[in-house]
Design a protein around this motif. Structure first.
Motif, PDB file in Angstrom:
ATOM      1  N   ASP A 111       0.776  -1.326  -0.012  1.00 14.70           N
ATOM      2  CA  ASP A 111       0.064  -0.009  -0.072  1.00 14.70           C
ATOM      3  C   ASP A 111       0.921   1.279   0.166  1.00 14.70           C
ATOM      4  OD1 ASP A 111       0.068   1.308   3.174  1.00 14.70           O
ATOM      5  OD2 ASP A 111       0.120  -1.205   2.772  1.00 14.70           O
ATOM      6  N   ASP A 112       0.297   2.234  -0.417  1.00 17.13           N
ATOM      7  CA  ASP A 112       1.043   3.537  -0.614  1.00 17.13           C
ATOM      8  C   ASP A 112       1.499   4.248   0.706  1.00 17.13           C
ATOM      9  OD1 ASP A 112       0.402   3.672  -3.449  1.00 17.13           O
ATOM     10  OD2 ASP A 112      -1.173   5.105  -3.153  1.00 17.13           O
ATOM     11  N   ALA A 113       0.923   4.027   1.729  1.00 15.44           N
ATOM     12  CA  ALA A 113       0.929   4.533   3.183  1.00 15.44           C
ATOM     13  C   ALA A 113       2.558   3.871   3.469  1.00 15.44           C
ATOM     14  CB  ALA A 113       0.023   4.401   4.174  1.00 15.44           C
ATOM     15  N   THR A 114       2.569   2.572   3.305  1.00 11.90           N
ATOM     16  CA  THR A 114       3.717   1.810   3.822  1.00 11.90           C
ATOM     17  C   THR A 114       4.913   2.334   3.037  1.00 11.90           C
ATOM     18  OG1 THR A 114       2.453  -0.049   4.439  1.00 11.90           O
ATOM     19  CG2 THR A 114       4.827  -0.526   3.911  1.00 11.90           C
ATOM     20  N   VAL A 115       4.656   2.300   1.569  1.00 14.20           N
ATOM     21  CA  VAL A 115       5.800   2.684   0.544  1.00 14.20           C
ATOM     22  C   VAL A 115       6.432   4.033   1.115  1.00 14.20           C
ATOM     23  CG1 VAL A 115       6.396   3.352  -1.695  1.00 14.20           C
ATOM     24  CG2 VAL A 115       5.040   1.306  -1.216  1.00 14.20           C
ATOM     25  N   ALA A 116       5.333   4.954   1.267  1.00 14.82           N
ATOM     26  CA  ALA A 116       5.785   6.324   1.789  1.00 14.82           C
ATOM     27  C   ALA A 116       6.376   6.492   3.062  1.00 14.82           C
ATOM     28  CB  ALA A 116       4.537   7.230   1.936  1.00 14.82           C
ATOM     29  N   TYR A 117       6.003   5.708   4.072  1.00 12.15           N
ATOM     30  CA  TYR A 117       6.927   5.770   5.204  1.00 12.15           C
ATOM     31  C   TYR A 117       8.432   5.020   5.022  1.00 12.15           C
ATOM     32  CZ  TYR A 117       8.300   3.919   9.860  1.00 12.15           C
ATOM     33  OH  TYR A 117       8.889   3.539  11.022  1.00 12.15           O
ATOM     34  N   LEU A 118       8.563   4.051   4.312  1.00  7.56           N
ATOM     35  CA  LEU A 118       9.677   3.454   4.046  1.00  7.56           C
ATOM     36  C   LEU A 118      10.570   4.413   3.094  1.00  7.56           C
ATOM     37  CD1 LEU A 118       8.819  -0.205   2.709  1.00  7.56           C
ATOM     38  CD2 LEU A 118       9.670   0.515   4.860  1.00  7.56           C
ATOM     39  N   LEU A 119       9.981   5.271   2.414  1.00  6.15           N
ATOM     40  CA  LEU A 119      10.850   6.441   1.651  1.00  6.15           C
ATOM     41  C   LEU A 119      10.923   7.763   2.626  1.00  6.15           C
ATOM     42  CD1 LEU A 119       8.988   6.184  -1.725  1.00  6.15           C
ATOM     43  CD2 LEU A 119      11.259   5.456  -1.319  1.00  6.15           C
ATOM     44  N   GLY A 120      10.428   7.713   3.739  1.00  3.74           N
ATOM     45  CA  GLY A 120      10.782   8.924   4.689  1.00  3.74           C
ATOM     46  C   GLY A 120       9.676   9.933   4.348  1.00  3.74           C
ATOM     47  N   HIS A 121       8.603   9.792   3.802  1.00  5.86           N
ATOM     48  CA  HIS A 121       7.521  10.653   3.647  1.00  5.86           C
ATOM     49  C   HIS A 121       6.509  10.697   4.659  1.00  5.86           C
ATOM     50  CE1 HIS A 121       9.028  12.206  -0.297  1.00  5.86           C
ATOM     51  NE2 HIS A 121       9.074  11.392  -0.783  1.00  5.86           N
ATOM     52  N   THR A 122       6.052  11.940   5.014  1.00  9.71           N
ATOM     53  CA  THR A 122       4.769  11.906   5.949  1.00  9.71           C
ATOM     54  C   THR A 122       3.547  11.644   5.288  1.00  9.71           C
ATOM     55  OG1 THR A 122       4.703  14.168   5.716  1.00  9.71           O
ATOM     56  CG2 THR A 122       6.267  13.441   7.533  1.00  9.71           C
ATOM     57  N   THR A 123       3.332  11.843   4.003  1.00  8.27           N
ATOM     58  CA  THR A 123       2.179  11.633   3.359  1.00  8.27           C
ATOM     59  C   THR A 123       2.426  10.535   1.991  1.00  8.27           C
ATOM     60  OG1 THR A 123       2.173  13.553   1.858  1.00  8.27           O
ATOM     61  CG2 THR A 123       1.456  14.088   3.920  1.00  8.27           C
ATOM     62  N   THR A 124       1.191  10.169   1.394  1.00 16.23           N
ATOM     63  CA  THR A 124       1.486   9.347   0.399  1.00 16.23           C
ATOM     64  C   THR A 124       1.390  10.158  -0.974  1.00 16.23           C
ATOM     65  OG1 THR A 124      -1.054   9.201   0.155  1.00 16.23           O
ATOM     66  CG2 THR A 124       0.099   7.519   1.462  1.00 16.23           C
ATOM     67  N   LYS A 125       1.379  11.767  -0.990  1.00 17.31           N
ATOM     68  CA  LYS A 125       1.340  12.426  -2.233  1.00 17.31           C
ATOM     69  C   LYS A 125       2.385  12.385  -3.270  1.00 17.31           C
ATOM     70  CE  LYS A 125       1.519  17.541  -3.213  1.00 17.31           C
ATOM     71  NZ  LYS A 125       1.504  19.040  -2.997  1.00 17.31           N
ATOM     72  N   GLN A 126       3.871  12.247  -2.616  1.00 15.69           N
ATOM     73  CA  GLN A 126       4.977  12.032  -3.389  1.00 15.69           C
ATOM     74  C   GLN A 126       4.702  10.639  -3.972  1.00 15.69           C
ATOM     75  OE1 GLN A 126       6.972  14.077  -4.729  1.00 15.69           O
ATOM     76  NE2 GLN A 126       5.808  15.933  -3.815  1.00 15.69           N
ATOM     77  N   VAL A 127       4.246   9.668  -3.338  1.00 16.15           N
ATOM     78  CA  VAL A 127       4.260   8.236  -3.838  1.00 16.15           C
ATOM     79  C   VAL A 127       3.495   8.282  -5.071  1.00 16.15           C
ATOM     80  CG1 VAL A 127       3.777   5.949  -3.244  1.00 16.15           C
ATOM     81  CG2 VAL A 127       5.016   7.243  -1.726  1.00 16.15           C
ATOM     82  N   ARG A 128       2.153   8.945  -4.956  1.00 14.40           N
ATOM     83  CA  ARG A 128       1.201   8.749  -5.837  1.00 14.40           C
ATOM     84  C   ARG A 128       1.641   9.736  -6.965  1.00 14.40           C
ATOM     85  NH1 ARG A 128      -4.113   9.240  -1.899  1.00 14.40           N
ATOM     86  NH2 ARG A 128      -3.988   7.077  -0.813  1.00 14.40           N
ATOM     87  N   LYS A 129       2.287  10.679  -6.996  1.00 13.21           N
ATOM     88  CA  LYS A 129       2.560  11.727  -7.930  1.00 13.21           C
ATOM     89  C   LYS A 129       3.745  11.345  -8.610  1.00 13.21           C
ATOM     90  CE  LYS A 129       2.459  16.659  -8.839  1.00 13.21           C
ATOM     91  NZ  LYS A 129       2.535  17.828  -8.218  1.00 13.21           N
TER      92      LYS A 129
END
Length: 374
Positions: free
Chosen positions: A320-338
């Motif tokens: 899921d996007d939230a887990t990927v965002a966490y692993l990348l060091g982002h606080t939201t899923t915005k950059q993962v989706r974009k």
């Protein structure tokens, strides 16, 4: 308005203050002093000029008080150099880990090419040219972010009566999408790189480590031999330079093996505790380009592609996007989706063949023949 004064501890200077009462903060300093027993003509001249300055400051303070509740703004409240206003705004509003506001000031100063600009010289046309300057210099969301901060400053200045009409009102912030899509590595390309020698073994290990952790070049360049790994988790909190966010990494066995390998190397070279002994960013990308070509990968791969590949391969496995965002060091899923998404299909033929497939021969037999066909 009363101006009070007191002697300093030595008794050789008199310090002046505004007297607004006896409460806390009601006796702010004027910022002027005089010598109690001036020695020589220089100190006597200082006293004369200081007393004149006190009268000016007293007059300004009276005007400020009298203008409260009116639309009048005393001229001395304005900064003649708008760069000073801009810098003051940055200092008051800057936040830890967020460099965009400070960088917008640096970019604007570089744009005007001098250390002084009057507020009256900041017109709508200047704002348009500054926006274009950013678009010519940067890609992605960077020009939009810098110009948006510039607009914040102009909005504040307009509220402070520097402008009757905000010169940025009709000049909107724009992004500059890159025309070149970043390449990403597929599973078989990961394996190809793992099995291909690289002229610089440190670059190879550092890049593969990024592929399995999602770290950037700047993050892995700052890793030190003293990192702790417990039960496969990198317990040292890595603060990513770009986001300012901490990342706690659960390491893949490949990444754990690379750490063990690098530690053995460092044990034989005391005094140098960087985990990876890699060159600068450009040097790494040059070595990476040679290595990718040697592996037979026909793509333009740079160091940042490791982070993109890390995200895409996890999403391919329905993480899921939230887990990927966490692993990348982002606080939201915005950059993962974009940003950190698959921009092109892995296999177009395989994708197209997922559409419904009836009996092709039977289907075409049902089609009417075109005129002229036999």
């Amino acid at each position: 308005m009363k101006i009070g004064s007191y002697l300093n501890r030595k008794g050789d200077k008199r310090i002046y203050y505004y007297d607004y009462g006896r409460g806390p903060g009601k006796r702010p300093a004027v910022g002027v002093f005089t010598y109690t027993k001036p020695k020589g003509q220089i100190q006597k001249n200082h006293n004369i000029q200081a007393l004149d300055l006190i009268e000016v400051k007293k007059s300004q303070a009276i005007i400020e008080q009298q203008s409260i509740g009116t639309a009048y703004i005393p001229p001395h409240k304005f900064k003649a150099n708008f760069l000073e206003y801009y810098l003051d705004y940055v200092e008051v509003n800057k936040r830890e880990g967020n460099r965009a506001l400070a960088n917008s000031y640096i970019q604007f100063k570089e744009f005007i090419g001098c250390d002084f600009i009057s507020p009256v010289d900041i017109t709508e046309n200047v704002c348009k040219r500054f926006r274009q300057y950013l678009l010519d210099k940067y890609t992605g969301e960077t020009p939009q972010g810098y110009y948006a901060r510039f607009k914040w400053v102009l909005n504040s200045a307009t509220s402070d009566k520097y402008f009757q009409v905000n010169p940025t009102t009709k000049v909107f912030a724009k992004a500059n999408p890159s025309t070149v899509l970043k390449g990403n590595l597929e599973i078989e390309e990961y394996l190809a790189l793992l099995g291909t020698p690289c002229l610089n073994e440190e670059v190879k290990d550092a890049f593969i480590f990024c592929c399995y952790t999602g770290l950037r070049w700047v993050d892995v360049d700052r890793l030190y031999d003293g990192i702790d790994i417990k039960n496969g988790v990198l317990t040292t909190r890595i603060i990513q330079k770009k986001t300012g966010e901490p990342v706690t990494l659960t390491l893949h066995p490949i990444a754990q093996g690379i750490v063990r390998k690098q530690r053995k190397k460092r044990a034989n070279s005391p005094g140098n505790n960087r985990l990876f002994q890699i060159p600068g960013r450009n040097g790494c990308n040059k070595e990476l380009d040679k290595w990718v070509n040697a592996a037979g990968i026909q793509k333009h791969i740079t160091w940042s592609c490791a982070r993109l590949s890390f995200s895409i391969l996890l999403q391919d496995q329905n993480v899921d996007d939230a887990t990927v965002a966490y692993l990348l060091g982002h606080t939201t899923t915005k950059q993962v989706r974009k940003t950190y998404i698959r921009h092109r299909p892995k296999n177009q033929t395989e994708t197209i063949n997922k559409l419904p497939s009836p009996d092709i021969n039977k289907y075409f037999l049902q089609l009417p023949e075109e005129e002229g066909e036999e």
